[in-house]
Design an enzyme around this catalytic site. Structure first.
Site, PDB file in Angstrom:
ATOM      1  N   ASP A 451      51.028  65.723  29.036  1.00 22.08           N
ATOM      2  CA  ASP A 451      52.026  64.659  28.973  1.00 22.08           C
ATOM      3  C   ASP A 451      51.519  63.393  29.670  1.00 22.08           C
ATOM      4  OD1 ASP A 451      54.471  63.518  28.372  1.00 22.08           O
ATOM      5  OD2 ASP A 451      55.656  65.171  29.189  1.00 22.08           O
ATOM      6  N   ASP A 517      60.085  62.653  21.231  1.00 21.91           N
ATOM      7  CA  ASP A 517      60.990  63.543  21.960  1.00 21.91           C
ATOM      8  C   ASP A 517      62.265  63.790  21.178  1.00 21.91           C
ATOM      9  OD1 ASP A 517      59.455  64.106  24.091  1.00 21.91           O
ATOM     10  OD2 ASP A 517      60.485  62.825  25.531  1.00 21.91           O
TER      11      ASP A 517
HETATM   12  C1  DGJ Z   1      58.320  64.213  28.132  1.00 21.47           C
HETATM   13  C2  DGJ Z   1      57.918  65.039  26.958  1.00 21.47           C
HETATM   14  O1  DGJ Z   1      57.826  64.257  25.824  1.00 21.47           O
HETATM   15  C3  DGJ Z   1      58.913  66.176  26.805  1.00 21.47           C
HETATM   16  O2  DGJ Z   1      58.625  66.921  25.648  1.00 21.47           O
HETATM   17  C4  DGJ Z   1      58.850  67.051  28.033  1.00 21.47           C
HETATM   18  O3  DGJ Z   1      57.599  67.666  28.116  1.00 21.47           O
HETATM   19  C5  DGJ Z   1      59.121  66.208  29.250  1.00 21.47           C
HETATM   20  N1  DGJ Z   1      58.295  65.025  29.312  1.00 21.47           N
HETATM   21  C6  DGJ Z   1      58.909  67.013  30.489  1.00 21.47           C
HETATM   22  O4  DGJ Z   1      59.049  66.272  31.617  1.00 21.47           O
END
Ligand code: DGJ
Length: 712
Positions: A451, A517
């Site tokens: 991430d 997301d």
């Molecule tokens: C942002 C990501 O895009 C999500 O899928 C998840 O992993 C969160 N961060 C976790 O903090």
């Protein structure tokens, strides 16, 4: 082969590039696009002659073909090729070609041009390639300082020309959970510039910049596009000069003094890619073929995964997660991914980034027992990291405050409560590498969800305060490469708050991107469609989320959520511990359907119909030999007229005969009257299916039907 002619024809993968190299000038591209066939030397000379425009009364801004690297000295007043200087001198270079070399191999054709500016003591090497598998063109430049005087590079921009027919521009924008929204405009005189300045391409990043014949769509209209294979700061520009020169350019964004070349030192640009096509499907297919042929491309079927994020967020309980894994295996998952929340003191997003040790309080026996259980259940184990980030509230920040970027005014604005760890510190880099590699080996991690949730702002390397953005991108690449070497077979997903780091640079070392997301299928339809301009379905993570989307709060039945997820690298991101039996049964059915078709979906050609009804979508994947295809017809809002009219099925072989069947993997048929053919099947030629089409199902908004097509 050393080149001794002035016109060079590079030809591979259905693409031709004709380059002019006379008068010792830098390469000028006279044609980039459709294959021109086998051209003799005479014809090439005539192309060069006929490509020369009339020269008006201004010798400065004359509209002649402009080199791939524009130079003031040659009268180019557009976006500069090389910007840089030595204390205000050596700022207007004149590179002249001294040698050219042409190579043909199974990979395609590659032209390497050496050029020098003797007066300035600078050398330039330009590489221009046309790739055999994809027909993509790519170019990059290497600049060397030959003199004992520092040369500071501010930018080195290369450009690909497009013809005057390319009068409409397309690029993408977006924001968190709504990435890749298309926008179009006329290609007017001036510059249309898309810049990424946050140390990563960003959620609003355009992925590519396209110019095409007005009204170009997925299936028709010639269109050209450029992309820069770089995960850091960069700019893509479409520029039309008053003399009607149209170019698509790409340049890495360099902050003050990031590249200062001492004598003998070099700067190498990222590859600038170009793709063209008759319609966007054709253009995208080149990127897909290229990625599928790359060394990083995953081999074997993409394992269906279950991810814990939207299911439990930070609420980690080892026993519950073990039961969760059992439920995951029961519905057919092949990978279990523990997302954020497993490391020292991490209870929410305010603390602990950087402390990459398993939280003892939550996980007294560590992660290994869960990972072992996951393997026992026949799945592999994945874990979330955010290697380039740090919370001020962490052990790491307390012990090494100097490893946090600081350009002279402190660590700066937090974003999601976090700051950026400067991997330009060798010890910081070594720390993260050691933590990750130890955990990967100890726990047995097959997959890292990588991430990156904060943009880099005034990212200064301490104690000097000098910009560390470029070094950070290079360090992230190095870290990924090193982990790949140390752990053969390890897969990495590039996630950055969703689709914030998607580019061909990161895709040289990762096996999946997380497009967004947002798991809402209404949004995902568009996000995946436009991410697909570069990224093939199997490299896009596509998850079945909760009934009520966590990002938009729209609700959708499982059939629509699942249908929009089966195309890509399928995952499930909802709480299986609270899901009812019917939901789990349906999930298992959709996963089985995906597995049955994933070979087709992940090796075939993506196609999209250009429908006049803006509330309808038809897209699908056609197998390599065009003997099978799967399409989804969707309605996204209430159409103004009903029925919307017949839809043609693109991408099939005109000469073959096919049966078309509407399929309902979990039995849910749309309510109400449906076109009669849907109660059985129809048999029609590919030509008829393309030109006449079939009457689509009658649907409410945010509903779809799958059409399965098989050659007779
Ligand atoms: C942002 C990501 O895009 C999500 O899928 C998840 O992993 C969160 N961060 C976790 O903090």
């Amino acid at each position: 082969m050393l080149v001794d002619t002035d016109q060079i024809h590079l030809r591979a993968g259905g693409t031709s590039v004709v380059v002019l190299l006379d008068q010792h000038r830098l390469p000028r591209i006279l044609h980039w696009g459709e294959d021109l066939g086998d051209l003799g030397a005479e014809e090439l000379k005539h192309i060069a002659l006929s490509a020369r425009p009339a020269v008006g009364d201004s010798a400065v801004t004359y509209p002649q073909p402009v080199p791939v690297l524009g130079q003031l000295h040659e009268g180019w007043l557009g976006r500069p090729g090389l910007t840089g200087d030595s204390n205000g001198r050596r700022w207007a270079p004149e590179f002249l070609t001294t040698a050219a070399d042409l190579r043909t191999s199974a990979d395609g054709m590659a032209l390497t041009v050496a050029a020098h500016d003797q007066a300035y003591g600078l050398s330039l090497t330009l590489e221009l390639e046309v790739l055999a598998v994809s027909g993509l063109v790519r170019q990059r430049a290497r600049l060397r300082n030959d003199r004992d005087e520092v040369f500071r590079v501010d930018g080195l921009e290369l450009a690909l020309p497009v013809p005057a027919d390319a009068d409409e521009l397309l690029d993408l924008t977006g924001r968190w959970s709504l990435e890749r929204v298309p926008q179009r405009r006329r290609f007017d005189v001036g510059e249309w510039v898309r810049a990424s300045r946050g140390g990563k391409p960003g959620l609003e990043h355009t992925l590519l910049l396209a110019a095409g014949e007005p009204g170009f769509g997925f299936r028709s209209g010639r269109v050209w596009a450029t992309h820069l294979a770089w995960s850091g700061n960069h700019t893509l520009a479409a520029e039309r000069s008053p003399a009607n020169i149209r170019r698509l350019s790409g340049v890495e964004g360099l902050a003050a003094g990031e590249v200062e070349l001492s004598e003998g030192e070099e700067y190498l640009t990222p590859w600038q890619y170009g793709s063209w096509g008759n319609g966007l499907d054709d253009l995208a297919a080149r990127f897909h073929r290229h990625l599928r042929a790359s060394a990083a491309h995953p081999t074997g079927p993409r394992p269906v995964l279950v991810n814990t994020w939207e299911a439990v967020y930070f609420d980690h309980d080892p026993d519950a997660l073990a039961r969760f894994a059992e439920e995951a295996a029961a519905i057919g998952a092949e990978r279990f991914v523990v997302d954020d929340g497993w490391f020292l003191g991490r209870r929410d997003d305010t603390s602990s980034l950087g402390d990459w040790v398993v939280d003892q309080e939550r996980w007294p026996d560590g992660l290994k027992p869960l990972a072992d259980r996951v393997r026992e259940l026949g799945m592999d184990f994945g874990l979330w990291f955010e290697p380039e980030m740090v919370n001020l509230d962490s052990r790491l920040a307390a012990e090494h405050p100097d490893w946090i970027f600081d350009a002279g005014h402190g660590p700066g604005l937090p974003s999601r409560h976090q700051h950026v760890l400067d991997l330009g510190h060798p010890e910081a880099y070594a720390y993260v590498l050691e933590r990750m590699t130890t955990l990967i080996a100890e726990v047995g991690i097959a997959y890292v969800k990588w991430d990156h949730n904060r943009y880099l702002l005034d990212a200064g390397h301490t104690p000097s305060g000098r910009p560390g953005l470029r070094q950070q991108t290079l360090a992230a690449y190095r870290l990924m490469d090193e982990l790949g070497r140390l752990h053969p077979g390890l897969e990495i997903e590039s996630c950055a708050s969703g689709g914030g780091r998607i580019d061909l640079g990161v895709l040289e070392r990762t096996q999946r991107v997380w497009p967004s997301d947002c798991n809402d299928p209404h949004e995902r339809l568009e996000i995946q469609r436009w991410t697909g301009l570069v990224v093939p379905p199997e490299l896009q993570g596509t998850h079945i989320g909760a009934e009520e989307s966590h990002t938009t709060h729209r609700s959708h039945p499982l059939s629509y959520r699942a249908e929009k997820a089966i195309w890509g690298h399928l995952g499930v991101e909802l709480n299986l511990l609270t899901a009812d039996e019917e939901t789990k049964r349906d999930l298992a059915g959709w996963i089985a359907f995906h597995k049955q078709h994933r070979d087709l979906l992940h090796t075939g050609t993506s196609v999209h119909a250009d429908l006049t009804e803006t509330a309808a979508r038809l897209e699908g994947v056609v197998s390599e030999g065009a003997d099978e295809a799967l399409y989804a017809f969707s309605i996204t809002e209430r159409p103004r007229t009903w029925p919307v009219g017949r839809v043609g099925l693109p991408g099939l072989d005109d000469a073959r005969t096919y049966t078309v069947t509407a399929v309902f993997p979990q039995g849910q048929r749309p309510p109400g009257a449906q076109p009669p053919w849907m109660s059985g099947e129809v048999t029609l030629s590919g030509r008829v299916l393309r030109l006449v089409g079939v009457e689509p199902p009658s649907l409410d908004p945010d509903r779809s039907v799958l059409l399965h097509v098989r050659a007779v």
